[in-house]
Write a protein that holds these residues in place. Sequence first.
Motif, PDB file in Angstrom:
ATOM      1  N   GLN A 141       0.921  -0.997  -0.005  1.00 55.35           N
ATOM      2  CA  GLN A 141      -0.197   0.606  -0.019  1.00 55.35           C
ATOM      3  C   GLN A 141       0.839   1.350  -0.298  1.00 55.35           C
ATOM      4  O   GLN A 141       0.504   2.232  -0.385  1.00 55.35           O
ATOM      5  N   ARG A 160       1.540   1.468  -6.303  1.00 55.72           N
ATOM      6  CA  ARG A 160      -0.288   2.344  -6.694  1.00 55.72           C
ATOM      7  C   ARG A 160      -0.253   2.966  -7.593  1.00 55.72           C
ATOM      8  O   ARG A 160      -1.256   2.754  -7.754  1.00 55.72           O
ATOM      9  N   ASN A 161       0.560   3.365  -8.487  1.00 56.50           N
ATOM     10  CA  ASN A 161       0.277   3.734  -9.797  1.00 56.50           C
ATOM     11  C   ASN A 161       0.098   2.814 -10.876  1.00 56.50           C
ATOM     12  O   ASN A 161      -0.790   3.925 -11.408  1.00 56.50           O
ATOM     13  N   TYR A 181      -1.250   0.161 -10.546  1.00 58.80           N
ATOM     14  CA  TYR A 181      -1.660  -1.521 -10.415  1.00 58.80           C
ATOM     15  C   TYR A 181      -2.936  -0.340  -9.175  1.00 58.80           C
ATOM     16  O   TYR A 181      -3.302  -1.287  -7.640  1.00 58.80           O
ATOM     17  N   LEU A 182      -3.829   0.618  -9.510  1.00 56.69           N
ATOM     18  CA  LEU A 182      -4.333   0.956  -8.535  1.00 56.69           C
ATOM     19  C   LEU A 182      -5.351   0.418  -8.644  1.00 56.69           C
ATOM     20  O   LEU A 182      -6.564   0.530  -6.807  1.00 56.69           O
ATOM     21  N   LYS A 183      -6.414  -0.513  -9.176  1.00 59.40           N
ATOM     22  CA  LYS A 183      -7.587  -1.187  -8.787  1.00 59.40           C
ATOM     23  C   LYS A 183      -6.931  -1.945  -7.791  1.00 59.40           C
ATOM     24  O   LYS A 183      -7.788  -2.358  -6.727  1.00 59.40           O
ATOM     25  N   THR A 184      -5.864  -2.874  -7.926  1.00 57.99           N
ATOM     26  CA  THR A 184      -5.688  -3.603  -6.811  1.00 57.99           C
ATOM     27  C   THR A 184      -5.078  -2.744  -5.513  1.00 57.99           C
ATOM     28  O   THR A 184      -5.388  -3.294  -4.536  1.00 57.99           O
ATOM     29  N   HIS A 185      -4.567  -1.832  -5.341  1.00 59.75           N
ATOM     30  CA  HIS A 185      -4.485  -0.755  -4.622  1.00 59.75           C
ATOM     31  C   HIS A 185      -5.814  -1.107  -4.031  1.00 59.75           C
ATOM     32  O   HIS A 185      -5.615  -1.135  -2.521  1.00 59.75           O
ATOM     33  N   ARG A 186      -6.808  -0.756  -3.680  1.00 57.59           N
ATOM     34  CA  ARG A 186      -7.941   0.060  -3.939  1.00 57.59           C
ATOM     35  C   ARG A 186      -8.450  -1.224  -3.338  1.00 57.59           C
ATOM     36  O   ARG A 186      -9.032  -1.416  -1.727  1.00 57.59           O
ATOM     37  N   TRP A 187      -8.228  -2.934  -3.407  1.00 53.47           N
ATOM     38  CA  TRP A 187      -8.991  -4.104  -3.505  1.00 53.47           C
ATOM     39  C   TRP A 187      -8.305  -4.290  -1.753  1.00 53.47           C
ATOM     40  O   TRP A 187      -8.337  -4.633  -1.143  1.00 53.47           O
ATOM     41  N   ARG A 240      -9.246  -2.300   0.815  1.00 55.22           N
ATOM     42  CA  ARG A 240     -10.556  -2.815   1.808  1.00 55.22           C
ATOM     43  C   ARG A 240     -10.106  -4.242   2.506  1.00 55.22           C
ATOM     44  O   ARG A 240     -10.490  -4.563   3.743  1.00 55.22           O
TER      45      ARG A 240
END
Length: 210
Positions: A74, A80-81, A83-89, A92
């Motif tokens: 994270q 993060r930049n 794989y932003l979608k992976t970062h969000r998951w 969570r």
Amino acid sequence: MKQSTIFSISKPKGYLTLIFWIFIIVFGGSFILKDALPYFGFNEDILGRWWEYKWSLIGHISGGLLAISIGPFQFWKGFRNKYLKTHRWLGRIYLIAILIGTISATHLAWTSALKIHWTWAFALQGLAIAWIITATMAYVSVMRKRIQQHKDWMIRSYVVTFAFVTFRWLTELPMVQELGSFVERGPTTIWVSWAIPLLITEVFINWNKK
């Protein structure tokens, strides 16, 4: 033009950051292998007095392990930049892990920990409260699109998450063990494991803010 990748380190500060995270990963990894994973064998001899509360203990440890493992990804800017979608998951999952860990820790505090001493139960509950509050504030901040505030709260959250590793390290120091029985030193040690690092973190976060 130099191509940017998730592995690029362009400044001396980047090397210091890399060294810091290598230390955190090695230190945390040692804790996971040596102190946490043995409990998953569900061996009564290993679990000892926690056998009666094994599911709460496993929930607490599992939440902590997930949060500790997810944290470095994270904070990895390149990852993060890209794989932003992976970062969000992962964010969570990090929050859910802390929620499970906090609920389990609260149950342990007022059952097995209370049998040792109320000060130990109170100290464990204090850490659990700090754990869930810092993670919740990080989540609320990103939902309000306050990105810098979100980053600051994530730093605080991970400092509190890492308190489990810090506590275990402190309790194994001979100078700490000489302070008295576990009832005498345990509660103070667990407060020290997160309160002082969090104070230092606050200085770090706010040092250059205007």
